[in-house]
Design a protein around this motif. Structure first.
Motif, PDB file in Angstrom:
ATOM      1  N   LEU A 212       3.422  13.762  -0.956  1.00 34.18           N
ATOM      2  CA  LEU A 212       3.339  13.156  -2.269  1.00 34.18           C
ATOM      3  C   LEU A 212       3.071  14.215  -3.338  1.00 34.18           C
ATOM      4  CD1 LEU A 212       3.345  10.528  -3.929  1.00 34.18           C
ATOM      5  CD2 LEU A 212       0.880  10.388  -3.507  1.00 34.18           C
ATOM      6  N   ALA A 213       2.107  15.093  -3.088  1.00 42.02           N
ATOM      7  CA  ALA A 213       1.785  16.159  -4.039  1.00 42.02           C
ATOM      8  C   ALA A 213       2.993  17.072  -4.255  1.00 42.02           C
ATOM      9  CB  ALA A 213       0.581  16.957  -3.554  1.00 42.02           C
ATOM     10  N   ASP A 214       3.696  17.402  -3.183  1.00 43.16           N
ATOM     11  CA  ASP A 214       4.882  18.253  -3.296  1.00 43.16           C
ATOM     12  C   ASP A 214       5.966  17.581  -4.127  1.00 43.16           C
ATOM     13  OD1 ASP A 214       3.562  20.118  -1.713  1.00 43.16           O
ATOM     14  OD2 ASP A 214       4.676  19.618   0.106  1.00 43.16           O
ATOM     15  N   ALA A 215       6.176  16.285  -3.904  1.00 44.22           N
ATOM     16  CA  ALA A 215       7.186  15.545  -4.666  1.00 44.22           C
ATOM     17  C   ALA A 215       6.820  15.506  -6.152  1.00 44.22           C
ATOM     18  CB  ALA A 215       7.325  14.128  -4.110  1.00 44.22           C
ATOM     19  N   TRP A 216       5.547  15.301  -6.436  1.00 41.10           N
ATOM     20  CA  TRP A 216       5.102  15.319  -7.832  1.00 41.10           C
ATOM     21  C   TRP A 216       5.304  16.698  -8.441  1.00 41.10           C
ATOM     22  CZ3 TRP A 216       2.465  12.305 -11.569  1.00 41.10           C
ATOM     23  CH2 TRP A 216       2.389  10.937 -11.262  1.00 41.10           C
TER      24      TRP A 216
ATOM     25  N   SER B  93       1.889   0.939  -4.159  1.00 41.66           N
ATOM     26  CA  SER B  93       3.003   1.870  -3.964  1.00 41.66           C
ATOM     27  C   SER B  93       3.812   2.142  -5.231  1.00 41.66           C
ATOM     28  CB  SER B  93       3.934   1.344  -2.869  1.00 41.66           C
ATOM     29  OG  SER B  93       4.575   0.158  -3.299  1.00 41.66           O
ATOM     30  N   ARG B  94       3.561   1.385  -6.289  1.00 40.23           N
ATOM     31  CA  ARG B  94       4.327   1.568  -7.527  1.00 40.23           C
ATOM     32  C   ARG B  94       3.483   1.898  -8.747  1.00 40.23           C
ATOM     33  NH1 ARG B  94       8.392  -3.523  -6.855  1.00 40.23           N
ATOM     34  NH2 ARG B  94       6.904  -4.241  -5.351  1.00 40.23           N
TER      35      ARG B  94
ATOM     36  N   ALA C  28       5.663   8.972 -11.970  1.00 41.42           N
ATOM     37  CA  ALA C  28       5.404   7.953 -10.937  1.00 41.42           C
ATOM     38  C   ALA C  28       6.596   7.014 -10.804  1.00 41.42           C
ATOM     39  CB  ALA C  28       4.135   7.177 -11.267  1.00 41.42           C
ATOM     40  N   GLN C  29       7.186   6.634 -11.924  1.00 46.45           N
ATOM     41  CA  GLN C  29       8.361   5.759 -11.884  1.00 46.45           C
ATOM     42  C   GLN C  29       9.532   6.474 -11.218  1.00 46.45           C
ATOM     43  OE1 GLN C  29       8.862   4.616 -16.032  1.00 46.45           O
ATOM     44  NE2 GLN C  29       8.098   2.573 -15.563  1.00 46.45           N
ATOM     45  N   ALA C  30       9.715   7.735 -11.526  1.00 51.40           N
ATOM     46  CA  ALA C  30      10.819   8.497 -10.941  1.00 51.40           C
ATOM     47  C   ALA C  30      10.677   8.621  -9.422  1.00 51.40           C
ATOM     48  CB  ALA C  30      10.893   9.880 -11.586  1.00 51.40           C
ATOM     49  N   LEU C  31       9.455   8.543  -8.929  1.00 53.01           N
ATOM     50  CA  LEU C  31       9.193   8.704  -7.495  1.00 53.01           C
ATOM     51  C   LEU C  31       9.064   7.379  -6.745  1.00 53.01           C
ATOM     52  CD1 LEU C  31       6.761  11.728  -7.631  1.00 53.01           C
ATOM     53  CD2 LEU C  31       9.105  11.710  -6.766  1.00 53.01           C
ATOM     54  N   GLN C  32       9.346   6.272  -7.394  1.00 50.53           N
ATOM     55  CA  GLN C  32       9.179   4.966  -6.737  1.00 50.53           C
ATOM     56  C   GLN C  32      10.021   4.803  -5.486  1.00 50.53           C
ATOM     57  OE1 GLN C  32       9.419   1.546  -9.267  1.00 50.53           O
ATOM     58  NE2 GLN C  32       7.483   2.002 -10.263  1.00 50.53           N
ATOM     59  N   GLN C  33      11.191   5.420  -5.437  1.00 56.86           N
ATOM     60  CA  GLN C  33      12.005   5.318  -4.210  1.00 56.86           C
ATOM     61  C   GLN C  33      11.278   5.940  -3.030  1.00 56.86           C
ATOM     62  OE1 GLN C  33      15.743   7.127  -5.280  1.00 56.86           O
ATOM     63  NE2 GLN C  33      16.681   5.117  -5.612  1.00 56.86           N
ATOM     64  N   LEU C  34      10.503   6.974  -3.291  1.00 53.28           N
ATOM     65  CA  LEU C  34       9.741   7.645  -2.247  1.00 53.28           C
ATOM     66  C   LEU C  34       8.457   6.897  -1.905  1.00 53.28           C
ATOM     67  CD1 LEU C  34       9.430  10.259  -0.493  1.00 53.28           C
ATOM     68  CD2 LEU C  34       8.200  11.225  -2.433  1.00 53.28           C
ATOM     69  N   THR C  35       7.747   6.428  -2.917  1.00 50.54           N
ATOM     70  CA  THR C  35       6.434   5.813  -2.688  1.00 50.54           C
ATOM     71  C   THR C  35       6.522   4.349  -2.280  1.00 50.54           C
ATOM     72  OG1 THR C  35       6.168   5.227  -5.028  1.00 50.54           O
ATOM     73  CG2 THR C  35       5.279   7.366  -4.296  1.00 50.54           C
ATOM     74  N   HIS C  36       7.613   3.684  -2.633  1.00 51.50           N
ATOM     75  CA  HIS C  36       7.756   2.254  -2.339  1.00 51.50           C
ATOM     76  C   HIS C  36       8.775   2.040  -1.214  1.00 51.50           C
ATOM     77  CE1 HIS C  36       7.182  -1.961  -3.133  1.00 51.50           C
ATOM     78  NE2 HIS C  36       8.466  -2.151  -3.269  1.00 51.50           N
TER      79      HIS C  36
ATOM     80  N   GLU D 266       0.828  -1.196   0.000  1.00 51.67           N
ATOM     81  CA  GLU D 266       0.000   0.000   0.000  1.00 51.67           C
ATOM     82  C   GLU D 266       0.864   1.247   0.000  1.00 51.67           C
ATOM     83  OE1 GLU D 266      -2.968   0.236   3.017  1.00 51.67           O
ATOM     84  OE2 GLU D 266      -3.664  -1.789   2.666  1.00 51.67           O
ATOM     85  N   LEU D 267       0.302   2.315  -0.520  1.00 53.88           N
ATOM     86  CA  LEU D 267       0.975   3.606  -0.517  1.00 53.88           C
ATOM     87  C   LEU D 267       1.006   4.135   0.911  1.00 53.88           C
ATOM     88  CD1 LEU D 267       2.177   5.841  -2.334  1.00 53.88           C
ATOM     89  CD2 LEU D 267      -0.109   6.833  -2.398  1.00 53.88           C
TER      90      LEU D 267
END
Length: 115
Positions: free
Chosen positions: A14-18, A67-68, A106-114, A6-7
């Protein structure tokens, strides 16, 4: 058994990172605004302002399935604050291009979300 994929990130983080990352995956002249979805903590609202003379504005909902993986939905396309028919070839090409950019973000942020 609890869902382990799960995320687990604060929606505002998350919004800020995006907001920081998405412009790097898009065309340099396009602009974007990323906001958290107040009704869904696993979703973001993304508005992309198309560059050039077109004046198109694309609204997307990006929902984290886990999460991914993200699901990207087109909400609306406007020109000069008026909804337009998104079925034309040029608009469909832009939609496909922007969806690809959203998935790249989303792929670029996988380290953060996963994490």
């Amino acid at each position: 058994m609890a869902k382990s994929d799960e995320l687990r990130i604060d929606p505002q983080q998350l919004a800020d990172a995006w907001q920081r990352t998405l412009p790097r995956t898009m065309n340099v002249s396009d602009r974007c605004v990323v906001l958290r979805d107040e009704a869904d903590e696993k979703a973001l609202r993304v508005t992309i302002h198309s560059a050039g003379h077109t004046g198109y504005e694309f609204d997307f909902k990006v929902t984290y399935v886990d999460s991914r993986e993200v699901k990207v939905e087109l909400i609306d396309v406007e020109k000069d604050n008026v909804t337009v028919d998104e079925r034309t070839d040029i608009i469909q090409q832009l939609i496909d291009d922007y969806k690809r950019h959203l998935h790249e973000c989303a792929q670029a942020l996988q380290q953060l979300t996963h994490a």
